[in-house]
Enzyme design. Structure first.
Site, PDB file in Angstrom:
ATOM      1  N   SER A   1     -61.426  93.506  96.421  1.00  0.00           N
ATOM      2  CA  SER A   1     -61.262  92.644  97.594  1.00  0.00           C
ATOM      3  C   SER A   1     -59.792  92.523  97.973  1.00  0.00           C
ATOM      4  O   SER A   1     -59.441  91.756  98.853  1.00  0.00           O
ATOM      5  CB  SER A   1     -61.855  91.263  97.300  1.00  0.00           C
ATOM      6  OG  SER A   1     -61.217  90.708  96.183  1.00  0.00           O
TER       7      SER A   1
ATOM      8  N   ALA B   1     -53.821  84.666  91.717  1.00  0.00           N
ATOM      9  CA  ALA B   1     -54.821  85.125  92.686  1.00  0.00           C
ATOM     10  C   ALA B   1     -54.167  86.073  93.669  1.00  0.00           C
ATOM     11  O   ALA B   1     -52.958  86.305  93.614  1.00  0.00           O
ATOM     12  CB  ALA B   1     -55.413  83.923  93.407  1.00  0.00           C
ATOM     13  N   LYS B   2     -55.003  86.583  94.543  1.00  0.00           N
ATOM     14  CA  LYS B   2     -54.508  87.560  95.512  1.00  0.00           C
ATOM     15  C   LYS B   2     -53.366  86.984  96.360  1.00  0.00           C
ATOM     16  O   LYS B   2     -52.546  87.708  96.887  1.00  0.00           O
ATOM     17  CB  LYS B   2     -55.660  88.054  96.414  1.00  0.00           C
ATOM     18  CG  LYS B   2     -56.897  88.513  95.629  1.00  0.00           C
ATOM     19  CD  LYS B   2     -57.051  90.018  95.493  1.00  0.00           C
ATOM     20  CE  LYS B   2     -57.669  90.445  94.196  1.00  0.00           C
ATOM     21  NZ  LYS B   2     -59.013  90.857  94.082  1.00  0.00           N
ATOM     22  N   ARG B   3     -53.349  85.653  96.470  1.00  0.00           N
ATOM     23  CA  ARG B   3     -52.303  85.023  97.294  1.00  0.00           C
ATOM     24  C   ARG B   3     -50.896  85.192  96.703  1.00  0.00           C
ATOM     25  O   ARG B   3     -49.897  85.080  97.413  1.00  0.00           O
ATOM     26  CB  ARG B   3     -52.615  83.529  97.512  1.00  0.00           C
ATOM     27  CG  ARG B   3     -52.522  82.725  96.233  1.00  0.00           C
ATOM     28  CD  ARG B   3     -53.108  81.339  96.338  1.00  0.00           C
ATOM     29  NE  ARG B   3     -53.645  80.946  95.057  1.00  0.00           N
ATOM     30  CZ  ARG B   3     -52.938  80.465  94.040  1.00  0.00           C
ATOM     31  NH1 ARG B   3     -51.650  80.273  94.167  1.00  0.00           N
ATOM     32  NH2 ARG B   3     -53.518  80.150  92.899  1.00  0.00           N
ATOM     33  N   ASP B   4     -50.817  85.458  95.396  1.00  0.00           N
ATOM     34  CA  ASP B   4     -49.497  85.563  94.774  1.00  0.00           C
ATOM     35  C   ASP B   4     -48.939  86.972  94.955  1.00  0.00           C
ATOM     36  O   ASP B   4     -48.885  87.761  94.032  1.00  0.00           O
ATOM     37  CB  ASP B   4     -49.582  85.213  93.282  1.00  0.00           C
ATOM     38  CG  ASP B   4     -50.107  83.810  93.072  1.00  0.00           C
ATOM     39  OD1 ASP B   4     -49.450  82.872  93.544  1.00  0.00           O
ATOM     40  OD2 ASP B   4     -51.172  83.648  92.468  1.00  0.00           O
TER      41      ASP B   4
END
Ligand code: GLU
Length: 320
Positions: free
Chosen positions: A15, A255-258
């Site tokens: 993802s 998470a992907k946000r980092d």
């Protein structure tokens, strides 16, 4: 167990770009199997087709190769994703298992709200998800028919028993849950027809001969229900090894946000050996973050040395 028969897997959900937390779990999965000469399967967990894509999956595979983590089965076939190892292409297998469980009288339609149904999407529990109270289990056939006639499309849940399922995790030790009380009836198929992660992962691990599952600790609470499904479907549950999570500096799970800790960013500034060394240091396998290859680490890998507590993924000062 004979070393030849050891079979582990990588099961990425494509993802987005891999981050160091994903790489951490993948490295340990690789070491677990390669240190004893076993085999690795690479399966793409793209059940949620709105978040996943073939391009993102190809990028995950490239990132793994860059890290020096190889596999024996799955991944690409003639330059395309091998559909036998891609969950979005394995619906027929999930359908068969679902029918087998339905024939045991364990499955019922659930007409509860969409928000609840969407919980089928992702592994849960420690994030505060509630245990479903089983209200739709009590609906009569007439009530079910009435709701269906109103156009409500049900999700499908499996009725959990009042039974304690325990395991001895090779990293975290004993863990047990009472399925009815701690887990509740869980979704096997969403109302949009998509099979749930909990079912797909068990069907695939069985079909692919996986007997070692190394993955993030966030999935420990899903494990008793997966063991139970394995047994219901006539399989032998694998040995599970859950690894600590990498946390951002605010204490939240990476998470992907980092972005700063994703492999796009990291690989533009560091070598694979530096990254593997950093991950191995966080894991407790090195006393300092020095460059090293996964193959070098495999020589004396032991679970006894692996960290049990979550790790704040603070980059060394010379990395910033
Ligand atoms: N697909 C899941 C993930 O990427 C892993 C599921 C599992 O290992 O059972 O986090």
């Amino acid at each position: 167990m004979d070393n030849q028969t050891v079979c582990g897997r990588f099961a990425p959900t494509p993802s987005g770009r891999m981050h160091l937390g994903n790489a951490f779990a993948a490295l340990l999965a690789w070491l677990d199997v390669r240190s004893v000469g076993g085999r690795l399967v690479l399966r793409i967990e793209d059940l949620d087709t709105s978040r996943c894509s073939a391009e993102k999956a190809a990028q995950v595979l490239a990132d793994m190769r860059w890290l020096g983590l190889d596999w024996d089965e799955g991944g690409l076939l003639n330059g395309e994703l091998n559909s036998d190892y891609r969950q979005s292409r394995r619906t027929g297998h999930y359908q068969q298992a679902f029918a087998k469980l339905a024939a045991k009288g364990l499955i019922y339609p659930c007409f509860c709200s969409r928000a609840e149904r969407m919980a089928a999407n992702a592994p849960h529990r420690e994030d505060g998800a509630v245990v479903y109270d089983g209200r739709c289990r009590k609906l009569s056939a007439e009530e079910q028919a009435g709701l269906a006639a109103e156009g409500c499309k049900p999700a499908w849940r499996i009725q959990t028993p009042d039974e304690v399922i325990s395991l001895t995790d090779c990293n975290l030790g004993y863990f047990a849950q009472n399925l009815a009380a701690d887990c509740g009836d869980f979704i096997l198929r969403r109302s949009d027809g998509v099979f749930a992660y909990q079912l797909a992962v068990v069907v695939d691990d069985m079909a692919m001969g996986v007997n070692r599952v190394v993955r993030g600790k966030d999935l420990l609470t899903s494990t008793p229900q997966q063991i139970w499904l394995h047994r219901l479907l006539g399989g032998d549950p694998p040995q599970y090894c859950h690894v600590p999570l990498l946390l951002a500096e605010d204490g939240k799970r990476l998470a992907k946000r980092d972005k700063a800790l994703d492999l796009g960013e990291i690989s533009s500034r560091h070598t694979a050996a530096e990254v593997v060394g950093l991950l191995a240091w966080w894991a407790g396998l090195l006393t300092e973050p020095v460059p090293i290859t996964a193959a070098e680490l495999a020589a004396d890998f032991e679970w006894r040395r692996v960290a049990k507590q979550d790790i704040v993924a603070k980059l060394p000062a010379n990395w910033l």
